[in-house]
Design a protein around this motif. Structure first.
Motif, PDB file in Angstrom:
ATOM      1  N   ASP A  30     -14.528 -59.113  40.474  1.00  0.00           N
ATOM      2  CA  ASP A  30     -14.926 -59.748  41.730  1.00  0.00           C
ATOM      3  C   ASP A  30     -16.322 -59.306  42.143  1.00  0.00           C
ATOM      4  OD1 ASP A  30     -14.677 -61.426  43.862  1.00  0.00           O
ATOM      5  OD2 ASP A  30     -13.228 -60.225  44.969  1.00  0.00           O
ATOM      6  N   LEU A  31     -16.655 -58.069  41.871  1.00  0.00           N
ATOM      7  CA  LEU A  31     -17.981 -57.555  42.195  1.00  0.00           C
ATOM      8  C   LEU A  31     -19.058 -58.301  41.405  1.00  0.00           C
ATOM      9  CD1 LEU A  31     -19.296 -55.320  43.930  1.00  0.00           C
ATOM     10  CD2 LEU A  31     -19.204 -53.834  41.913  1.00  0.00           C
ATOM     11  N   PHE A  32     -18.812 -58.504  40.114  1.00  0.00           N
ATOM     12  CA  PHE A  32     -19.768 -59.241  39.284  1.00  0.00           C
ATOM     13  C   PHE A  32     -19.771 -60.722  39.651  1.00  0.00           C
ATOM     14  CE2 PHE A  32     -20.064 -55.399  37.025  1.00  0.00           C
ATOM     15  CZ  PHE A  32     -21.081 -55.489  36.087  1.00  0.00           C
ATOM     16  N   PRO A  62     -17.556 -57.139  32.873  1.00  0.00           N
ATOM     17  CA  PRO A  62     -16.857 -55.866  33.067  1.00  0.00           C
ATOM     18  C   PRO A  62     -15.473 -55.849  32.441  1.00  0.00           C
ATOM     19  CG  PRO A  62     -16.831 -57.145  35.092  1.00  0.00           C
ATOM     20  CD  PRO A  62     -17.761 -57.856  34.147  1.00  0.00           C
ATOM     21  N   ILE A  63     -14.822 -57.007  32.353  1.00  0.00           N
ATOM     22  CA  ILE A  63     -13.497 -57.072  31.723  1.00  0.00           C
ATOM     23  C   ILE A  63     -13.610 -56.680  30.258  1.00  0.00           C
ATOM     24  CG2 ILE A  63     -11.576 -58.584  31.132  1.00  0.00           C
ATOM     25  CD1 ILE A  63     -11.808 -57.978  34.105  1.00  0.00           C
ATOM     26  N   TYR A  64     -14.658 -57.155  29.604  1.00  0.00           N
ATOM     27  CA  TYR A  64     -14.871 -56.842  28.191  1.00  0.00           C
ATOM     28  C   TYR A  64     -15.260 -55.375  28.014  1.00  0.00           C
ATOM     29  CZ  TYR A  64     -16.719 -57.175  23.437  1.00  0.00           C
ATOM     30  OH  TYR A  64     -16.951 -56.987  22.098  1.00  0.00           O
ATOM     31  N   ILE A  84     -13.891 -63.618  45.771  1.00  0.00           N
ATOM     32  CA  ILE A  84     -12.767 -64.411  45.280  1.00  0.00           C
ATOM     33  C   ILE A  84     -11.441 -63.696  45.507  1.00  0.00           C
ATOM     34  CG2 ILE A  84     -11.699 -65.369  43.199  1.00  0.00           C
ATOM     35  CD1 ILE A  84     -14.063 -66.952  44.240  1.00  0.00           C
ATOM     36  N   HIS A  85     -11.462 -62.349  45.483  1.00  0.00           N
ATOM     37  CA  HIS A  85     -10.221 -61.586  45.646  1.00  0.00           C
ATOM     38  C   HIS A  85     -10.200 -60.742  46.917  1.00  0.00           C
ATOM     39  CE1 HIS A  85      -9.217 -62.813  41.635  1.00  0.00           C
ATOM     40  NE2 HIS A  85     -10.227 -62.148  41.101  1.00  0.00           N
ATOM     41  N   PHE A  86     -11.270 -59.969  47.155  1.00  0.00           N
ATOM     42  CA  PHE A  86     -11.236 -58.967  48.210  1.00  0.00           C
ATOM     43  C   PHE A  86     -12.323 -59.197  49.265  1.00  0.00           C
ATOM     44  CE2 PHE A  86      -9.837 -56.612  44.292  1.00  0.00           C
ATOM     45  CZ  PHE A  86      -8.493 -56.564  44.621  1.00  0.00           C
ATOM     46  N   PRO A  87     -11.943 -59.464  50.516  1.00  0.00           N
ATOM     47  CA  PRO A  87     -12.929 -59.650  51.588  1.00  0.00           C
ATOM     48  C   PRO A  87     -13.816 -58.431  51.822  1.00  0.00           C
ATOM     49  CG  PRO A  87     -10.800 -60.525  52.255  1.00  0.00           C
ATOM     50  CD  PRO A  87     -10.584 -59.786  50.969  1.00  0.00           C
ATOM     51  N   PHE A  88     -13.309 -57.218  51.514  1.00  0.00           N
ATOM     52  CA  PHE A  88     -14.105 -56.024  51.807  1.00  0.00           C
ATOM     53  C   PHE A  88     -15.404 -55.992  51.005  1.00  0.00           C
ATOM     54  CE2 PHE A  88     -11.522 -54.282  48.276  1.00  0.00           C
ATOM     55  CZ  PHE A  88     -12.499 -53.648  47.525  1.00  0.00           C
ATOM     56  N   ILE A  89     -15.467 -56.746  49.895  1.00  0.00           N
ATOM     57  CA  ILE A  89     -16.711 -56.820  49.132  1.00  0.00           C
ATOM     58  C   ILE A  89     -17.780 -57.521  49.959  1.00  0.00           C
ATOM     59  CG2 ILE A  89     -17.825 -57.817  47.079  1.00  0.00           C
ATOM     60  CD1 ILE A  89     -15.297 -57.278  45.538  1.00  0.00           C
TER      61      ILE A  89
END
Length: 378
Positions: free
Chosen positions: A205-207, A257-259, A320-325
């Motif tokens: 999500d960060l990327f 980052p997943i890779y 997409i996942h976390f509002p805190f970002i």
């Protein structure tokens, strides 16, 4: 059909459309069974077996027939039920010649018709009832003016799943393969499942936030991302409206980052499921109250503000996942209990249809042609 009129329960049209939809899924599945080496993806074949598919198809055919009869009973004038029965008959007719077992030759390239049928069946099963019985915008019909365009995006995106998969993974493979990440992968995979899953969602999500941010801020990239924001009727299907270049670049950035982290197979599989569901849910037209969880996870209300036509909400809620970002980077919109009054690109004109929308960003600048506000000036 009147585009401003919602489907009404009891008219026979809802059951008619459902019967046709299920019949088409069954017909497509039988076609896949005849040409599996060309129409199914090797990675997804492990998710199902011919024996299980056979019983699932039988159940879907029975359901389709039941909905067709319901359509006849509720509305004798509609032809929807009759059309569904014709498709059911054709499916049964061509399905009788299927062998019990067949070896599938490996092909380097296939069309992901099986993935399309599986995903649209599951997504429709989850989100159509939610939007039908719990809609946020009650005047928004399921067949809004551009639903066909959104369906084309959904279909093409799934049929070309193998192509997009290769293109998404290519930058990560080229940049990080062969640099000795085995030890780091082993350490990451030794982490307990829940924190490892959270780490996967967070770093991706960060990327993704970064890629999404630049697609809003750089005028050339906004040309392509404006396609996604052009829809004025947000629903679960409209979330598929994304230009191919936008889709590949942002997903490739999110995959990096997943890779690199090399998460375990159970975590990666769960991550894919969550991403798939949440991406559709975020665009869905539903008034479901998520309560306190809307501050923890991205909800439809959160993402609808990202699509808002109100200038005060421009360039907000990228996560997409976390509002805190978004809170960390100052791009969070304090929505409270409110929803945007409208979504889209305001009064700006944008081409209709998949092909014109695909070509448009390459040939014209929507900022000038349609007087869409320059994202760099927001």
């Amino acid at each position: 059909m009147n585009q401003n009129k919602r489907l009404i329960i009891g008219e026979g049209k809802i059951s008619g459309y459902i019967s046709i939809f299920l019949a088409i899924v069954c017909f497509g599945s039988v076609i896949c069974a005849y040409f599996p080496e060309y129409l199914t993806t090797a990675d997804f074949r492990k998710l199902y077996t011919p024996k299980h598919i056979k019983w699932v198809l039988l159940g879907l055919l029975v359901l389709s027939f039941g909905f067709a009869l319901t359509s006849f009973v509720l509305s004798k004038k509609t032809k929807l039920g009759f059309l569904a029965i014709l498709i059911i008959g054709g499916t049964i007719l061509i399905g009788n010649g299927l062998p019990e077992h067949q070896d599938i030759d490996y092909k380097s390239f296939t069309i992901g018709l099986d993935w399309l049928l599986l995903d649209i069946l599951i997504s429709a099963f989850i989100f159509i009832p939610i939007e039908l019985f719990l809609p946020k915008r009650t005047n928004q019909t399921k067949f809004h003016p551009e639903w066909r365009t959104d369906l084309v995006y959904f279909i093409i995106g799934h049929l070309l799943i193998q192509v997009t998969g290769v293109l998404v993974q290519l930058p990560a493979v080229v940049a990080f393969s062969g640099i000795g990440l085995g030890g780091f992968h082993s350490w990451v995979q030794s982490i307990w499942f829940i924190p490892q899953l959270f780490l996967a969602l967070f770093v991706s999500d960060l990327f993704q936030w970064t890629g999404h941010y630049f697609f809003h801020k750089l005028p050339f990239l906004w040309r392509f991302h404006a396609v996604h924001h052009s829809t004025k009727d947000i629903d679960w299907l409209a979330g598929s409206r994304t230009h191919f270049l936008d889709l590949i670049v942002v997903r490739a950035i999110s995959f990096l980052p997943i890779y690199v982290f090399g998460f375990s197979t159970p975590v990666f599989t769960t991550y894919i499921v969550i991403v798939s569901i949440q991406a559709v849910l975020a665009h869905s037209n539903t008034r479901i109250n998520f309560g306190f969880f809307k501050y923890i996870f991205v909800t439809p209300q959160y993402h609808h503000w990202h699509h808002s036509a109100d200038p005060k909400a421009y360039d907000k809620n990228f996560a997409i996942h976390f509002p805190f970002i978004d809170m960390l980077f100052g791009t969070y919109y304090p929505m409270g209990d409110t929803w945007p009054e409208s979504t889209g690109l305001g009064e700006a004109k944008f081409p209709k249809g998949f092909i014109p929308q695909f070509i448009f960003p390459f040939t014209k600048n929507p900022l000038q042609e349609n007087e869409i506000e320059d994202p760099s000036e927001r």
